[in-house]
Design a protein around this motif. Structure first.
Motif, PDB file in Angstrom:
ATOM      1  N   GLN A 183      18.408   5.831  -9.904  1.00  0.00           N
ATOM      2  CA  GLN A 183      18.458   4.551 -10.632  1.00  0.00           C
ATOM      3  C   GLN A 183      19.056   4.823 -12.012  1.00  0.00           C
ATOM      4  OE1 GLN A 183      14.740   2.516 -11.601  1.00  0.00           O
ATOM      5  NE2 GLN A 183      15.780   0.536 -11.526  1.00  0.00           N
ATOM      6  N   GLU A 197      17.516   8.306 -13.001  1.00  0.00           N
ATOM      7  CA  GLU A 197      16.195   8.808 -12.608  1.00  0.00           C
ATOM      8  C   GLU A 197      16.203   9.040 -11.100  1.00  0.00           C
ATOM      9  OE1 GLU A 197      12.650   6.502 -13.566  1.00  0.00           O
ATOM     10  OE2 GLU A 197      11.366   8.006 -12.605  1.00  0.00           O
ATOM     11  N   SER A 200      12.045   9.221  -5.124  1.00  0.00           N
ATOM     12  CA  SER A 200      11.985   9.605  -3.710  1.00  0.00           C
ATOM     13  C   SER A 200      11.809   8.393  -2.812  1.00  0.00           C
ATOM     14  CB  SER A 200      10.815  10.557  -3.481  1.00  0.00           C
ATOM     15  OG  SER A 200      11.049  11.744  -4.186  1.00  0.00           O
ATOM     16  N   ARG A 201      12.470   8.428  -1.678  1.00  0.00           N
ATOM     17  CA  ARG A 201      12.242   7.428  -0.633  1.00  0.00           C
ATOM     18  C   ARG A 201      11.877   8.166   0.651  1.00  0.00           C
ATOM     19  NH1 ARG A 201      11.682   5.002  -4.345  1.00  0.00           N
ATOM     20  NH2 ARG A 201      12.763   3.182  -5.159  1.00  0.00           N
ATOM     21  N   PHE A 214       2.774  10.493  -2.972  1.00  0.00           N
ATOM     22  CA  PHE A 214       2.387  11.565  -3.894  1.00  0.00           C
ATOM     23  C   PHE A 214       0.871  11.595  -4.074  1.00  0.00           C
ATOM     24  CE2 PHE A 214       6.917  11.275  -4.719  1.00  0.00           C
ATOM     25  CZ  PHE A 214       7.258  12.619  -4.688  1.00  0.00           C
ATOM     26  N   GLU A 227       6.319  17.857  -4.741  1.00  0.00           N
ATOM     27  CA  GLU A 227       7.115  17.564  -5.937  1.00  0.00           C
ATOM     28  C   GLU A 227       8.230  18.588  -6.125  1.00  0.00           C
ATOM     29  OE1 GLU A 227       3.919  15.113  -8.663  1.00  0.00           O
ATOM     30  OE2 GLU A 227       4.633  17.034  -9.376  1.00  0.00           O
ATOM     31  N   ASN A 250      10.773  13.446 -11.880  1.00  0.00           N
ATOM     32  CA  ASN A 250       9.342  13.207 -12.131  1.00  0.00           C
ATOM     33  C   ASN A 250       8.522  14.422 -11.717  1.00  0.00           C
ATOM     34  OD1 ASN A 250       8.993  10.148 -12.825  1.00  0.00           O
ATOM     35  ND2 ASN A 250      10.510  10.236 -11.176  1.00  0.00           N
ATOM     36  N   ASP A 306       6.063   9.339 -19.191  1.00  0.00           N
ATOM     37  CA  ASP A 306       6.338   8.220 -18.274  1.00  0.00           C
ATOM     38  C   ASP A 306       5.195   7.201 -18.333  1.00  0.00           C
ATOM     39  OD1 ASP A 306       7.641   6.753 -16.389  1.00  0.00           O
ATOM     40  OD2 ASP A 306       7.603   8.291 -14.820  1.00  0.00           O
ATOM     41  N   ASP A 307       5.515   5.964 -18.009  1.00  0.00           N
ATOM     42  CA  ASP A 307       4.509   4.899 -17.837  1.00  0.00           C
ATOM     43  C   ASP A 307       3.633   4.685 -19.067  1.00  0.00           C
ATOM     44  OD1 ASP A 307       5.522   4.805 -15.306  1.00  0.00           O
ATOM     45  OD2 ASP A 307       3.877   5.901 -14.375  1.00  0.00           O
ATOM     46  N   GLU A 363      11.197   0.410 -19.091  1.00  0.00           N
ATOM     47  CA  GLU A 363      11.300   0.419 -17.618  1.00  0.00           C
ATOM     48  C   GLU A 363      11.147  -0.988 -17.065  1.00  0.00           C
ATOM     49  OE1 GLU A 363       7.994   2.868 -16.345  1.00  0.00           O
ATOM     50  OE2 GLU A 363       9.363   4.519 -15.944  1.00  0.00           O
ATOM     51  N   GLU A 366      13.873  -6.932 -15.740  1.00  0.00           N
ATOM     52  CA  GLU A 366      14.333  -7.770 -14.625  1.00  0.00           C
ATOM     53  C   GLU A 366      15.083  -9.017 -15.078  1.00  0.00           C
ATOM     54  OE1 GLU A 366      11.165  -8.575 -11.868  1.00  0.00           O
ATOM     55  OE2 GLU A 366      10.974  -6.456 -11.303  1.00  0.00           O
ATOM     56  N   TYR A 385      15.857  -3.534 -12.468  1.00  0.00           N
ATOM     57  CA  TYR A 385      16.684  -4.160 -11.434  1.00  0.00           C
ATOM     58  C   TYR A 385      17.847  -4.943 -12.034  1.00  0.00           C
ATOM     59  CZ  TYR A 385      12.802  -3.067  -8.250  1.00  0.00           C
ATOM     60  OH  TYR A 385      11.846  -2.443  -7.514  1.00  0.00           O
TER      61      TYR A 385
HETATM   62  P1  C2E Z   1       8.135   5.799 -12.095  1.00  0.00           P
HETATM   63  O1  C2E Z   1       8.513   7.222 -12.268  1.00  0.00           O
HETATM   64  O2  C2E Z   1       7.603   5.095 -13.287  1.00  0.00           O
HETATM   65  O3  C2E Z   1       9.442   5.087 -11.560  1.00  0.00           O
HETATM   66  C1  C2E Z   1       9.815   3.774 -11.871  1.00  0.00           C
HETATM   67  C2  C2E Z   1       9.455   2.836 -10.773  1.00  0.00           C
HETATM   68  O4  C2E Z   1       9.820   1.508 -11.142  1.00  0.00           O
HETATM   69  C3  C2E Z   1      10.239   3.114  -9.483  1.00  0.00           C
HETATM   70  O5  C2E Z   1       9.385   2.768  -8.403  1.00  0.00           O
HETATM   71  C4  C2E Z   1      11.376   2.110  -9.558  1.00  0.00           C
HETATM   72  O6  C2E Z   1      11.936   1.810  -8.293  1.00  0.00           O
HETATM   73  C5  C2E Z   1      10.636   0.937 -10.144  1.00  0.00           C
HETATM   74  N1  C2E Z   1      11.512   0.000 -10.807  1.00  0.00           N
HETATM   75  C6  C2E Z   1      12.659   0.237 -11.493  1.00  0.00           C
HETATM   76  N2  C2E Z   1      13.159  -0.884 -12.001  1.00  0.00           N
HETATM   77  C7  C2E Z   1      12.323  -1.897 -11.638  1.00  0.00           C
HETATM   78  C8  C2E Z   1      12.296  -3.307 -11.851  1.00  0.00           C
HETATM   79  O7  C2E Z   1      13.150  -3.876 -12.502  1.00  0.00           O
HETATM   80  N3  C2E Z   1      11.248  -4.001 -11.316  1.00  0.00           N
HETATM   81  C9  C2E Z   1      10.272  -3.397 -10.593  1.00  0.00           C
HETATM   82  N4  C2E Z   1       9.293  -4.150 -10.096  1.00  0.00           N
HETATM   83  N5  C2E Z   1      10.246  -2.051 -10.375  1.00  0.00           N
HETATM   84  C10 C2E Z   1      11.275  -1.330 -10.897  1.00  0.00           C
HETATM   85  P2  C2E Z   1       9.289   3.655  -7.123  1.00  0.00           P
HETATM   86  O8  C2E Z   1      10.616   4.271  -6.827  1.00  0.00           O
HETATM   87  O9  C2E Z   1       8.615   2.838  -6.077  1.00  0.00           O
HETATM   88  O10 C2E Z   1       8.353   4.814  -7.590  1.00  0.00           O
HETATM   89  C11 C2E Z   1       7.041   4.537  -7.971  1.00  0.00           C
HETATM   90  C12 C2E Z   1       6.419   5.735  -8.628  1.00  0.00           C
HETATM   91  O11 C2E Z   1       6.287   6.794  -7.674  1.00  0.00           O
HETATM   92  C13 C2E Z   1       7.259   6.341  -9.750  1.00  0.00           C
HETATM   93  O12 C2E Z   1       7.054   5.626 -10.930  1.00  0.00           O
HETATM   94  C14 C2E Z   1       6.716   7.745  -9.800  1.00  0.00           C
HETATM   95  O13 C2E Z   1       5.484   7.782 -10.482  1.00  0.00           O
HETATM   96  C15 C2E Z   1       6.453   8.019  -8.322  1.00  0.00           C
HETATM   97  N6  C2E Z   1       7.615   8.719  -7.791  1.00  0.00           N
HETATM   98  C16 C2E Z   1       8.724   8.221  -7.184  1.00  0.00           C
HETATM   99  N7  C2E Z   1       9.563   9.226  -6.816  1.00  0.00           N
HETATM  100  C17 C2E Z   1       8.981  10.372  -7.251  1.00  0.00           C
HETATM  101  C18 C2E Z   1       9.347  11.751  -7.165  1.00  0.00           C
HETATM  102  O14 C2E Z   1      10.398  12.155  -6.643  1.00  0.00           O
HETATM  103  N8  C2E Z   1       8.444  12.660  -7.702  1.00  0.00           N
HETATM  104  C19 C2E Z   1       7.284  12.251  -8.287  1.00  0.00           C
HETATM  105  N9  C2E Z   1       6.488  13.191  -8.787  1.00  0.00           N
HETATM  106  N10 C2E Z   1       6.915  10.974  -8.362  1.00  0.00           N
HETATM  107  C20 C2E Z   1       7.757  10.038  -7.858  1.00  0.00           C
END
Ligand code: C2E
Ligand code: MG
Ligand code: MG
Length: 404
Positions: A183, A197, A200-201, A214, A227, A250, A306-307, A363, A366, A385
């Motif tokens: 992204q 960034e 993972s899917r 996770f 991870e 991440n 993060d977050d 982050e 929208e 988005y």
């Molecule tokens: P995160 O690291 O805070 O990632 C941002 C999340 O916000 C991502 O969700 C992304 O798809 C979502 N996002 C981005 N822009 C928007 C938007 O405009 N609106 C909304 N509603 N969401 C948006 P995602 O990909 O579902 O990942 C969720 C969380 O899962 C991540 O939060 C992270 O904590 C974890 N994660 C995802 N991939 C990895 C990875 O490869 N390794 C680790 N350790 N954690 C991961």
């Protein structure tokens, strides 16, 4: 014995009333093995086992034909519940398991469900005869079996759920069911691509979000492994990026503290990387984390909190880690144009960021209104988005880099 269901791995926190009852009964009677079996389609399936040193012989999830064990004969009244010496009972002697295991003594109690039907058996056995066994032992065992069978369905349901989690995570890792999505993150004034960034899917049906995966991995002790695997996969894209565009990955504090990242991140140019850290729980070994963070920083890796602003990510992390990047959680960004409290908080964060020399990233942008508000608040960068969704790495790179 043939595997009938999944092996159930338990860790210390899973020790419940069932484990305690089996262990106590086994020790009280001075026997080698105690187990709970369930009768399923003519087989006795071992649901819980206490057999120190004999784990290879009898494991939860394994099963055996009910005709090859004592259970049915005991239920039919052809063998007693207390057998001090199996050699004194022709039916027991005739069963091959008596010789093969071997079984010298045996005590068992049927376990019934709430509706009165037979669930299975609580059994204790030893390889040698046990002449001390007496009717009081049997009544103690009945008491324990009674206690342990209360809420049996809940206990076993929890175990089955955990076993499913163990195997789901194991399969995802073994078969590498993960794809890296990217992204884009942009500077807001002027708008320019700053980093990607890696997210993972998991190719699972039904689809489950990465944070659930996770969390599952954490609960079965495989978080660091998972991870590391996805970061290794994401790093493949670093050489494809222009010099001024970084890759953000991440990692949990546990993975960073493990020390495994340092070696991995130096396989690419570390100064092209950002490491996003989320504080999901109280960090136990903070000093180890701090050491690793400083090592990574000295190699050129930027550290992002993060977050920030989400329920679980405290200010402590910000103060202790002095991150290079602060990522404002989607919760703070959602509807910021209509919420003065959120605007004040973000304004405060811009001052804090300036003080510690960090960049602010918003982050989850929208809407145009959110974007405009963030720009007015002098937030440096944005992700969301509106600016670009996460997409498969190849298409994200093709789409974003052709315009550079
Ligand atoms: P995160 O690291 O805070 O990632 C941002 C999340 O916000 C991502 O969700 C992304 O798809 C979502 N996002 C981005 N822009 C928007 C938007 O405009 N609106 C909304 N509603 N969401 C948006 P995602 O990909 O579902 O990942 C969720 C969380 O899962 C991540 O939060 C992270 O904590 C974890 N994660 C995802 N991939 C990895 C990875 O490869 N390794 C680790 N350790 N954690 C991961
Ligand atoms: Mg992140
Ligand atoms: Mg985030």
């Amino acid at each position: 014995m043939k595997d009938h269901t999944l092996p159930i791995q338990l860790d210390a926190q899973d020790e419940d009333i069932l484990d305690i009852a089996l262990k106590t009964m086994r020790e009280h009677l001075g026997m080698d093995v105690a187990y709970l079996s369930e009768f399923v389609d003519g087989r006795a399936v071992f649901r819980a086992v206490s057999a120190p040193g004999l784990e290879d012989m009898i494991q939860p999830g394994q099963s055996i034909d009910i005709r090859e064990v004592y259970c049915q004969h005991i239920l039919d009244g052809n063998l007693p519940q207390v057998i001090k010496d199996t050699s004194q009972h022709p039916i027991a002697t005739a069963l091959p398991i008596t010789r093969n295991m071997p079984i010298g003594s045996h005590v068992s109690v049927p376990v019934t469900r709430e509706d009165g039907s037979v669930y299975g058996m609580f059994c204790c056995l030893s390889s040698t005869p046990n002449p001390t066994l007496n009717p009081r032992d049997l009544s103690v065992m009945e008491t324990f079996a009674n206690i342990a069978s209360k809420g049996l369905n809940v206990t076993l349901g929890r175990r089955a759920e955990r076993a499913a989690r163990v195997s789901r995570v194991d399969q995802a890792i073994k078969e590498n069911q993960i794809e890296v999505f990217l992204q884009p993150i942009f500077t807001l004034e002027p708008r320019a691509l700053s980093s990607f960034e890696a997210l993972s899917r998991f190719r699972s049906v039904p689809y489950r979000t990465p944070d659930l995966w996770f969390k599952d991995a954490l609960s079965v002790g495989r978080q660091v492994e998972l991870e590391m695997m996805v970061i290794r996969q994401a790093l493949v894209h670093v050489p494809k990026l222009p010099n001024n565009v970084r890759l953000s990955v991440n990692a949990s504090p546990e993975t960073i503290a493990s020390g495994l990242l340092t070696e991995l991140l130096t396989t690419v140019r570390p100064d092209r990387l950002i490491l996003e850290v989320t504080e999901h729980a109280i960090i136990e070994n903070y000093s180890q984390l701090q050491v690793e963070v400083e090592t990574l920083r000295s190699l050129g890796v930027r550290i992002a909190a993060d977050d920030v602003g989400a329920g679980h990510s405290g200010l402590t992390q910000l103060l202790r880690m002095k991150p290079d990047v602060i990522k404002l959680d989607i919760e703070l960004v959602r509807g910021i144009d209509q919420d003065s409290a959120k605007r004040s908080l973000v304004m405060g964060m811009t001052h804090f960021a300036a003080d510690i020399g960090a960049k602010l990233v918003a982050e989850g942008i929208e809407t145009e209104a959110e974007l405009e508000t963030l720009r007015q608040l002098k937030v440096h960068k944005g992700q969301g988005y509106l600016l670009g969704r996460p997409e498969a790495a190849a298409s994200a790179l093709a789409r974003r880099l052709e315009s550079i």
